[in-house]
Design a protein around this motif. Structure first.
Motif, PDB file in Angstrom:
ATOM      1  N   GLU A  29       5.308  -2.862  -9.182  1.00 39.46           N
ATOM      2  CA  GLU A  29       4.478  -3.762  -9.999  1.00 39.46           C
ATOM      3  C   GLU A  29       5.346  -4.525 -10.992  1.00 39.46           C
ATOM      4  O   GLU A  29       5.157  -5.715 -11.213  1.00 39.46           O
ATOM      5  CB  GLU A  29       3.397  -2.978 -10.751  1.00 39.46           C
ATOM      6  N   GLY A  30       6.315  -3.805 -11.547  1.00 39.85           N
ATOM      7  CA  GLY A  30       7.240  -4.430 -12.496  1.00 39.85           C
ATOM      8  C   GLY A  30       8.084  -5.519 -11.867  1.00 39.85           C
ATOM      9  O   GLY A  30       8.551  -6.423 -12.542  1.00 39.85           O
ATOM     10  N   ALA A  31       8.253  -5.443 -10.552  1.00 36.98           N
ATOM     11  CA  ALA A  31       9.048  -6.454  -9.840  1.00 36.98           C
ATOM     12  C   ALA A  31       8.179  -7.596  -9.315  1.00 36.98           C
ATOM     13  O   ALA A  31       8.658  -8.497  -8.641  1.00 36.98           O
ATOM     14  CB  ALA A  31       9.794  -5.803  -8.682  1.00 36.98           C
ATOM     15  N   GLY A  32       6.876  -7.544  -9.633  1.00 32.78           N
ATOM     16  CA  GLY A  32       5.993  -8.644  -9.242  1.00 32.78           C
ATOM     17  C   GLY A  32       5.193  -8.402  -7.976  1.00 32.78           C
ATOM     18  O   GLY A  32       4.576  -9.321  -7.440  1.00 32.78           O
ATOM     19  N   PHE A  33       5.190  -7.174  -7.474  1.00 33.59           N
ATOM     20  CA  PHE A  33       4.377  -6.841  -6.302  1.00 33.59           C
ATOM     21  C   PHE A  33       2.988  -6.385  -6.750  1.00 33.59           C
ATOM     22  O   PHE A  33       2.839  -5.769  -7.802  1.00 33.59           O
ATOM     23  CB  PHE A  33       5.013  -5.702  -5.492  1.00 33.59           C
ATOM     24  N   GLU A  34       2.004  -6.670  -5.919  1.00 34.08           N
ATOM     25  CA  GLU A  34       0.677  -6.094  -6.112  1.00 34.08           C
ATOM     26  C   GLU A  34       0.692  -4.747  -5.386  1.00 34.08           C
ATOM     27  O   GLU A  34       1.139  -4.672  -4.242  1.00 34.08           O
ATOM     28  CB  GLU A  34      -0.373  -7.020  -5.507  1.00 34.08           C
ATOM     29  N   VAL A  35       0.222  -3.689  -6.043  1.00 33.17           N
ATOM     30  CA  VAL A  35       0.317  -2.351  -5.455  1.00 33.17           C
ATOM     31  C   VAL A  35      -1.055  -1.689  -5.372  1.00 33.17           C
ATOM     32  O   VAL A  35      -1.783  -1.629  -6.360  1.00 33.17           O
ATOM     33  CB  VAL A  35       1.268  -1.446  -6.275  1.00 33.17           C
ATOM     34  N   LYS A  36      -1.389  -1.221  -4.183  1.00 32.20           N
ATOM     35  CA  LYS A  36      -2.596  -0.416  -3.988  1.00 32.20           C
ATOM     36  C   LYS A  36      -2.130   1.017  -3.743  1.00 32.20           C
ATOM     37  O   LYS A  36      -1.515   1.310  -2.717  1.00 32.20           O
ATOM     38  CB  LYS A  36      -3.388  -0.947  -2.781  1.00 32.20           C
ATOM     39  N   ASP A  37      -2.403   1.895  -4.706  1.00 32.96           N
ATOM     40  CA  ASP A  37      -1.953   3.289  -4.619  1.00 32.96           C
ATOM     41  C   ASP A  37      -3.075   4.161  -4.064  1.00 32.96           C
ATOM     42  O   ASP A  37      -4.144   4.274  -4.661  1.00 32.96           O
ATOM     43  CB  ASP A  37      -1.536   3.779  -6.014  1.00 32.96           C
ATOM     44  N   LEU A  38      -2.828   4.783  -2.920  1.00 36.76           N
ATOM     45  CA  LEU A  38      -3.840   5.618  -2.270  1.00 36.76           C
ATOM     46  C   LEU A  38      -3.839   7.048  -2.789  1.00 36.76           C
ATOM     47  O   LEU A  38      -4.666   7.859  -2.373  1.00 36.76           O
ATOM     48  CB  LEU A  38      -3.597   5.645  -0.743  1.00 36.76           C
ATOM     49  N   GLY A  39      -2.878   7.373  -3.654  1.00 35.69           N
ATOM     50  CA  GLY A  39      -2.817   8.731  -4.186  1.00 35.69           C
ATOM     51  C   GLY A  39      -2.147   9.705  -3.229  1.00 35.69           C
ATOM     52  O   GLY A  39      -1.245   9.333  -2.481  1.00 35.69           O
ATOM     53  N   ILE A  40      -2.638  10.954  -3.229  1.00 36.34           N
ATOM     54  CA  ILE A  40      -1.987  12.025  -2.464  1.00 36.34           C
ATOM     55  C   ILE A  40      -2.793  12.406  -1.218  1.00 36.34           C
ATOM     56  O   ILE A  40      -3.933  11.980  -1.056  1.00 36.34           O
ATOM     57  CB  ILE A  40      -1.802  13.274  -3.353  1.00 36.34           C
ATOM     58  N   ASN A  41      -2.142  13.202  -0.326  1.00 35.54           N
ATOM     59  CA  ASN A  41      -2.841  13.835   0.792  1.00 35.54           C
ATOM     60  C   ASN A  41      -3.569  12.828   1.687  1.00 35.54           C
ATOM     61  O   ASN A  41      -4.763  12.955   1.952  1.00 35.54           O
ATOM     62  CB  ASN A  41      -3.834  14.871   0.226  1.00 35.54           C
ATOM     63  N   LEU A  51       3.942  -0.969   3.805  1.00 32.06           N
ATOM     64  CA  LEU A  51       3.336   0.355   3.697  1.00 32.06           C
ATOM     65  C   LEU A  51       4.419   1.301   3.201  1.00 32.06           C
ATOM     66  O   LEU A  51       5.495   1.393   3.803  1.00 32.06           O
ATOM     67  CB  LEU A  51       2.815   0.843   5.059  1.00 32.06           C
ATOM     68  N   GLY A  52       4.137   2.003   2.109  1.00 29.67           N
ATOM     69  CA  GLY A  52       5.081   2.989   1.583  1.00 29.67           C
ATOM     70  C   GLY A  52       4.507   4.383   1.724  1.00 29.67           C
ATOM     71  O   GLY A  52       3.362   4.627   1.349  1.00 29.67           O
ATOM     72  N   MET A  53       5.290   5.299   2.306  1.00 28.00           N
ATOM     73  CA  MET A  53       4.843   6.689   2.450  1.00 28.00           C
ATOM     74  C   MET A  53       5.856   7.618   1.805  1.00 28.00           C
ATOM     75  O   MET A  53       7.067   7.419   1.949  1.00 28.00           O
ATOM     76  CB  MET A  53       4.695   7.059   3.931  1.00 28.00           C
ATOM     77  N   SER A  54       5.350   8.636   1.103  1.00 22.68           N
ATOM     78  CA  SER A  54       6.263   9.597   0.489  1.00 22.68           C
ATOM     79  C   SER A  54       5.881  11.017   0.868  1.00 22.68           C
ATOM     80  O   SER A  54       4.718  11.310   1.157  1.00 22.68           O
ATOM     81  CB  SER A  54       6.284   9.437  -1.036  1.00 22.68           C
ATOM     82  N   ALA A  55       6.880  11.906   0.859  1.00 28.87           N
ATOM     83  CA  ALA A  55       6.677  13.333   1.120  1.00 28.87           C
ATOM     84  C   ALA A  55       7.724  14.113   0.342  1.00 28.87           C
ATOM     85  O   ALA A  55       8.873  13.678   0.236  1.00 28.87           O
ATOM     86  CB  ALA A  55       6.808  13.627   2.611  1.00 28.87           C
ATOM     87  N   GLY A 107      -1.325  16.652   3.446  1.00 26.95           N
ATOM     88  CA  GLY A 107      -0.768  17.979   3.211  1.00 26.95           C
ATOM     89  C   GLY A 107       0.159  18.058   2.010  1.00 26.95           C
ATOM     90  O   GLY A 107       0.600  19.125   1.617  1.00 26.95           O
ATOM     91  N   ASP A 108       0.453  16.886   1.414  1.00 25.43           N
ATOM     92  CA  ASP A 108       1.412  16.831   0.298  1.00 25.43           C
ATOM     93  C   ASP A 108       0.719  16.303  -0.948  1.00 25.43           C
ATOM     94  O   ASP A 108       0.040  15.276  -0.898  1.00 25.43           O
ATOM     95  CB  ASP A 108       2.583  15.918   0.669  1.00 25.43           C
ATOM     96  N   ILE A 109       0.888  17.025  -2.062  1.00 26.73           N
ATOM     97  CA  ILE A 109       0.198  16.602  -3.300  1.00 26.73           C
ATOM     98  C   ILE A 109       1.178  16.184  -4.397  1.00 26.73           C
ATOM     99  O   ILE A 109       0.830  16.128  -5.563  1.00 26.73           O
ATOM    100  CB  ILE A 109      -0.735  17.716  -3.824  1.00 26.73           C
ATOM    101  N   HIS A 110       2.415  15.910  -4.012  1.00 27.65           N
ATOM    102  CA  HIS A 110       3.417  15.472  -5.001  1.00 27.65           C
ATOM    103  C   HIS A 110       3.317  13.962  -5.201  1.00 27.65           C
ATOM    104  O   HIS A 110       3.245  13.220  -4.225  1.00 27.65           O
ATOM    105  CB  HIS A 110       4.825  15.850  -4.522  1.00 27.65           C
ATOM    106  N   ASP A 111       3.352  13.545  -6.451  1.00 25.69           N
ATOM    107  CA  ASP A 111       3.188  12.098  -6.652  1.00 25.69           C
ATOM    108  C   ASP A 111       4.044  11.459  -7.745  1.00 25.69           C
ATOM    109  O   ASP A 111       3.919  10.266  -7.996  1.00 25.69           O
ATOM    110  CB  ASP A 111       1.709  11.756  -6.898  1.00 25.69           C
ATOM    111  N   VAL A 160       0.883  -1.167   0.000  1.00 23.51           N
ATOM    112  CA  VAL A 160       0.000   0.000   0.000  1.00 23.51           C
ATOM    113  C   VAL A 160       0.920   1.217   0.000  1.00 23.51           C
ATOM    114  O   VAL A 160       1.859   1.289   0.801  1.00 23.51           O
ATOM    115  CB  VAL A 160      -0.916   0.017   1.245  1.00 23.51           C
ATOM    116  N   ILE A 161       0.679   2.153  -0.926  1.00 24.68           N
ATOM    117  CA  ILE A 161       1.559   3.317  -1.025  1.00 24.68           C
ATOM    118  C   ILE A 161       0.738   4.595  -1.168  1.00 24.68           C
ATOM    119  O   ILE A 161      -0.336   4.582  -1.771  1.00 24.68           O
ATOM    120  CB  ILE A 161       2.545   3.155  -2.215  1.00 24.68           C
ATOM    121  N   GLY A 162       1.229   5.679  -0.587  1.00 28.92           N
ATOM    122  CA  GLY A 162       0.523   6.953  -0.718  1.00 28.92           C
ATOM    123  C   GLY A 162       1.364   8.110  -0.208  1.00 28.92           C
ATOM    124  O   GLY A 162       2.243   7.923   0.635  1.00 28.92           O
ATOM    125  N   THR A 163       1.097   9.301  -0.745  1.00 29.02           N
ATOM    126  CA  THR A 163       1.747  10.527  -0.263  1.00 29.02           C
ATOM    127  C   THR A 163       1.016  10.992   0.993  1.00 29.02           C
ATOM    128  O   THR A 163      -0.206  10.876   1.081  1.00 29.02           O
ATOM    129  CB  THR A 163       1.681  11.620  -1.355  1.00 29.02           C
TER     130      THR A 163
END
Length: 231
Positions: free
Chosen positions: A126-138, A156-160, A111-115, A105-108
């Motif tokens: 996904e290219g490496a064979g993982f299933e990915v659920k992208d929650l988008g931004i904010n 869980l992947g989080m970005s900022a 307060g952050d809208i960069h993606d 599960v990954i998402g920004t």
């Protein structure tokens, strides 16, 4: 141009796979879709097409991205071509129950809208064979927790991208600790202003400086987790 004369259907399996690696590198979506369809028609198992043609090709892209030979625009093109191939393979993989690396599960953060970076990580995973659920931004704590409950991922992947939104990652991790669910998930963090020290300070499992590193780190940590569960 010599490239124009290549007729994919006339290549042997080995030649076609190598050509697909080149086409992926060049971000040629239609050629990748054609290549996937040709291999499937020739009786290839969907999982073999995924790993030998697409994942192997994206591994080359990832390595050159990590080494500064390729840059974000080229990698996004390659990832988009990969997506074209994946769209054909996904239903076939589900039907054949092919093994997968894990789920993310990954998402920004809130307060952050960069993606762009997040999208790149998602595509490369996904290219490496993982299933990915992208929650988008904010994403709020509540949204992350809901997704973790619903999806039961390994990671869980989080970005900022803003220094002002970085601390929110700690809010998410602290809330997971309070709820007694922190240990259930591998937490990867990334984004331009972050560093390894920050990742450690907030209690993440790893800081990933780019998408290629994220894939390598995810593979290693998921493997370690699965081995620990078996032990």
């Amino acid at each position: 141009m010599a490239d124009d004369e290549i007729i994919l259907s006339e290549l042997s399996d080995d030649e076609l796979v190598l050509q697909m690696h080149d086409d992926l590198y060049d971000g040629l979506k239609e050629e990748i879709e054609d290549g996937v369809n040709i291999l499937i028609e020739r009786g290839w198992a969907p999982y073999d097409v995924l790993t030998k043609a697409l994942v192997a090709g994206m591994t080359i892209v990832g390595a050159d991205f990590r080494d500064g030979i390729l840059f974000v625009p080229e990698v996004l093109l390659a990832a988009n071509a990969m997506k074209g191939g994946m769209a054909i393979l996904k239903p076939l993989l589900i039907a054949t129950g092919a093994p997968r690396m894990g789920k993310m599960v990954i998402g920004t953060v809130k307060g952050d809208i960069h993606d762009i970076g997040k999208n790149l990580v998602g595509m490369m995973m996904e290219g490496a064979g993982f299933e990915v659920k992208d929650l988008g931004i904010n994403n709020s704590v509540e949204k992350y927790l809901e997704a973790l409950e619903a999806e039961q991922p390994d990671i869980l992947g989080m970005s900022a991208l803003l220094t002002t939104t970085m601390p929110y990652m700690k809010v998410v991790i602290d809330t997971m600790k309070e709820k007694g669910m922190r240990e259930e998930f591998i937490i990867l963090v990334g984004g331009a202003p972050l560093n390894e020290e920050f990742g450690k300070a907030i209690g993440a499992d790893a800081y990933c400086r780019d998408a290629a590193v994220a894939v390598e780190t995810a593979k290693a940590l998921v493997l370690r987790k699965h081995n620990a569960l078996r032990a």
